[in-house]
Design a protein around this motif. Structure first.
Motif, short mmCIF file in Angstrom:
data_model
loop_
_atom_site.label_atom_id
_atom_site.label_comp_id
_atom_site.label_asym_id
_atom_site.label_seq_id
_atom_site.Cartn_x
_atom_site.Cartn_y
_atom_site.Cartn_z
N MET A 1 -3.43 -2.84 1.44
CA MET A 1 -4.01 -1.93 2.43
C MET A 1 -4.24 -0.54 1.86
O MET A 1 -3.45 -0.04 1.07
CB MET A 1 -3.11 -1.83 3.67
N TYR A 2 -5.34 0.06 2.30
CA TYR A 2 -5.65 1.43 1.93
C TYR A 2 -6.46 2.08 3.05
O TYR A 2 -7.43 1.47 3.53
CB TYR A 2 -6.43 1.50 0.61
N GLY A 3 -6.07 3.26 3.46
CA GLY A 3 -6.84 4.00 4.46
C GLY A 3 -7.00 3.25 5.77
O GLY A 3 -8.03 3.35 6.43
N HIS B 1 5.62 -0.84 -0.67
CA HIS B 1 4.65 -0.09 -1.48
C HIS B 1 4.77 -0.51 -2.95
O HIS B 1 4.03 -0.02 -3.80
CB HIS B 1 4.91 1.42 -1.36
N GLY C 1 0.84 -1.20 0.00
CA GLY C 1 0.00 0.00 0.00
C GLY C 1 0.87 1.25 0.00
O GLY C 1 2.08 1.18 0.22
N GLU C 2 0.23 2.39 -0.24
CA GLU C 2 0.93 3.67 -0.23
C GLU C 2 1.39 4.03 1.18
O GLU C 2 0.94 3.45 2.17
CB GLU C 2 0.01 4.77 -0.74
N SER D 1 -0.86 4.06 4.65
CA SER D 1 -1.98 3.12 4.55
C SER D 1 -2.15 2.27 5.81
O SER D 1 -3.17 1.61 5.97
CB SER D 1 -1.82 2.22 3.32
N PRO E 1 -4.40 10.14 -0.29
CA PRO E 1 -5.05 9.24 0.68
C PRO E 1 -6.00 10.01 1.60
O PRO E 1 -5.86 11.22 1.77
CB PRO E 1 -3.86 8.66 1.46
N LYS F 1 0.41 -0.02 6.92
CA LYS F 1 1.18 -1.26 6.82
C LYS F 1 2.13 -1.45 8.01
O LYS F 1 2.07 -2.47 8.71
CB LYS F 1 2.02 -1.29 5.53
N TYR G 1 -8.37 0.04 -6.37
CA TYR G 1 -7.09 0.50 -5.84
C TYR G 1 -5.96 -0.44 -6.27
O TYR G 1 -4.88 0.02 -6.66
CB TYR G 1 -7.15 0.60 -4.32
#
Length: 350
Positions: A229-231, A214, A42-43, A46, A276, A48, A251
Motif C-alpha cells: 500500500m502507498y498513499g 512496514h 507499507g510506510e 499508507s 508520503p 494499512k 515503490y
C-alpha cells in the motif's frame, strides 16, 4: 478455487480533522482466503491499519467509510448494527495491536483478561474459562501458566505480554485474526518466536490472518500473499514469491532495497527519498510520482490502473504500459529477477 472469507471492494475511508478531510483509504479492494496469511505492507500513513480496522468498523469518531463494501462470510459488515458488530468482534474476527501495554489492563490479572471474552461470547462458566485460559497460556508459551494466571501485566516481559495479547485474541477461536504490526516493538529474537507461534497456531486452527507491517523482511517468513500500500491505495499485489523476486512497482523496489543485509555497509543502506503524499489534497496522478526516480510525464496527470503481470500478480505503474519506455531496474532488483528465473528454470528442468 479457494473460498473467500473476507472480501473488500472499493473501500474509501476519510477522517475529518482541523486541517481538512484526510482521504486515508482511496478505493482499496482485496480478498482474504480461508486459512491463508495476507500481509499488507507499507510506510506509516499508507492506510494499512485503517483498511483493516474498517473490516470490524473499529475506527475513531472522526472517521467515515464513504464508499465500498466489506463482506465477511457473505454478510455485509457495513450494514451491521453496533450490537451485531459486538457479537463478531473478538469472537469471529480478533485483532492484535502493536503495543501490548496499551492493549492490557494494568489493574487486572492477565488470567481474567483472557477469560472475560470467553465468558461473554462463549457463555462459559468462570471455572471453564479459567481452565481454557491456562491452556491458552501454555499454547502461547508462558511457563508456569497456572501460577502466572494471577499475575499482572507489569510482571511480564515485553515478549510475554505480546504472547498474552495473542492468547486474548485467540480465546474465542476466531476465524480471522488481524495482526496490526504485532512484532514491531520487539527485538528480533522475540519477533521470530512470535511469528513462529502465529504460524503454529494457524496450522492447528486453520484461521485466516491479515498481517500488517512496514517490514518486508518479516513478510517473507509469514505470508502467502502480499498487498503493498502507498498513499491510501494498493499499488502491487501478488504471491509472496512474486513480490519478493518479481516486483514491478518502483515503490516495492524501494521497500526491498531498504531491507538491510549482511553484505551491505552503512553507506549502502537505501532510503526512499521524500515524504508520503498529503492526503488532504490527494495527487491527481500517481501518488508516488514525486519520490519515483523512474516517473513518467503521464504519472503527473493520470493515476495508473492495476496492470496484470500474471494470474496472481498486479501492479499499478505506467511502466507496465506497452507504450512505456524500457528502463534498467536497480541492480539489487535485477538480482532478484535472476534468482527467480534461475529457480524456475531448475524446477522446469527437473
Amino acid at each position: 478455487m479457494t473460498e473467500k472469507i473476507v472480501s473488500v471492494k472499493n473501500l474509501q475511508v476519510s477522517f475529518d480533522t482541523f486541517s481538512g478531510k484526510v482521504h486515508a483509504v482511496r478505493g482499496v479492494s482485496f480478498d482474504l482466503l480461508r486459512g491463508e496469511t495476507l500481509a499488507i505492507v507499507g510506510e506509516s500513513g499508507s492506510g494499512k491499519s485503517v483498511t483493516c480496522r474498517s473490516i470490524i468498523r473499529l475506527l475513531s469518531k472522526n472517521a467515515s467509510i464513504d464508499e465500498g463494501t466489506i463482506f465477511y462470510e457473505d454478510e455485509e459488515m457495513l450494514l451491521k448494527t453496533p450490537k451485531e458488530l459486538r457479537k463478531i468482534r473478538g469472537k469471529e474476527i480478533s485483532i492484535i495491536f502493536q503495543d501490548p501495554m496499551t492493549s492490557l489492563n494494568p489493574t487486572m490479572q492477565i488470567g481474567k483478561q483472557i477469560s472475560r471474552p470467553m465468558i461473554h461470547h462463549l457463555h462459559l462458566s468462570k471455572n471453564e474459562a479459567k481452565r481454557r485460559a491456562i491452556d491458552l497460556l501454555d499454547l502461547v508459551g508462558i511457563p508456569n501458566s497456572e501460577e502466572r494466571y494471577k499475575n499482572y501485566p507489569h510482571q511480564f516481559s515485553g515478549g510475554q505480554r505480546q504472547r498474552i495479547v495473542i492468547a486474548i485474541a485467540l480465546a474465542c477461536n476466531p476465524r480471522v485474526l488481524i495482526a496490526d504490526e504485532p512484532t514491531t516493538a520487539l527485538d528480533v529474537t522475540i519477533q521470530a518466536q512470535i511469528i513462529e507461534l502465529m504460524k503454529e497456531i494457524q496450522k492447528k486452527t486453520g484461521m485466516s490472518i491479515i498481517f500488517i507491517t512496514h517490514d518486508l523482511g518479516v513478510v517473507a517468513k509469514v505470508a502467502d500473499r502480499v498487498a503493498v500500500m502507498y498513499g491510501g491505495k494498493i499499488v502491487e499485489f501478488g504471491k509472496t514469491e512474486e513480490i519478493y523476486y518479481l516486483p514491478q512497482h518502483p515503490y516495492t523496489w524501494g521497500l526491498l532495497q531498504s531491507i538491510p543485509s549482511l553484505e551491505e555497509t552503512e553507506e549502502d543502506l537505501y532510503a526512499i527519498p521524500g515524504s508520503p503524499p498529503d492526503l488532504i489534497h490527494p495527487p491527481k496522478g500517481d501518488a508516488f510520482y514525486l519520490r519515483n526516480p523512474y516517473a513518467l510525464e503521464v504519472d503527473l496527470h493520470f493515476e495508473p490502473p492495476l496492470y496484470q503481470v500474471s494470474p496472481t500478480h498486479y501492479a499499478a505503474t505506467w511502466l507496465l504500459d506497452k507504450r512505456a519506455p524500457k528502463i534498467a531496474v536497480p541492480a539489487s532488483i535485477q538480482r532478484r529477477y535472476d534468482i527467480y528465473h534461475q529457480r524456475h528454470k531448475e524446477g522446469y528442468d527437473e
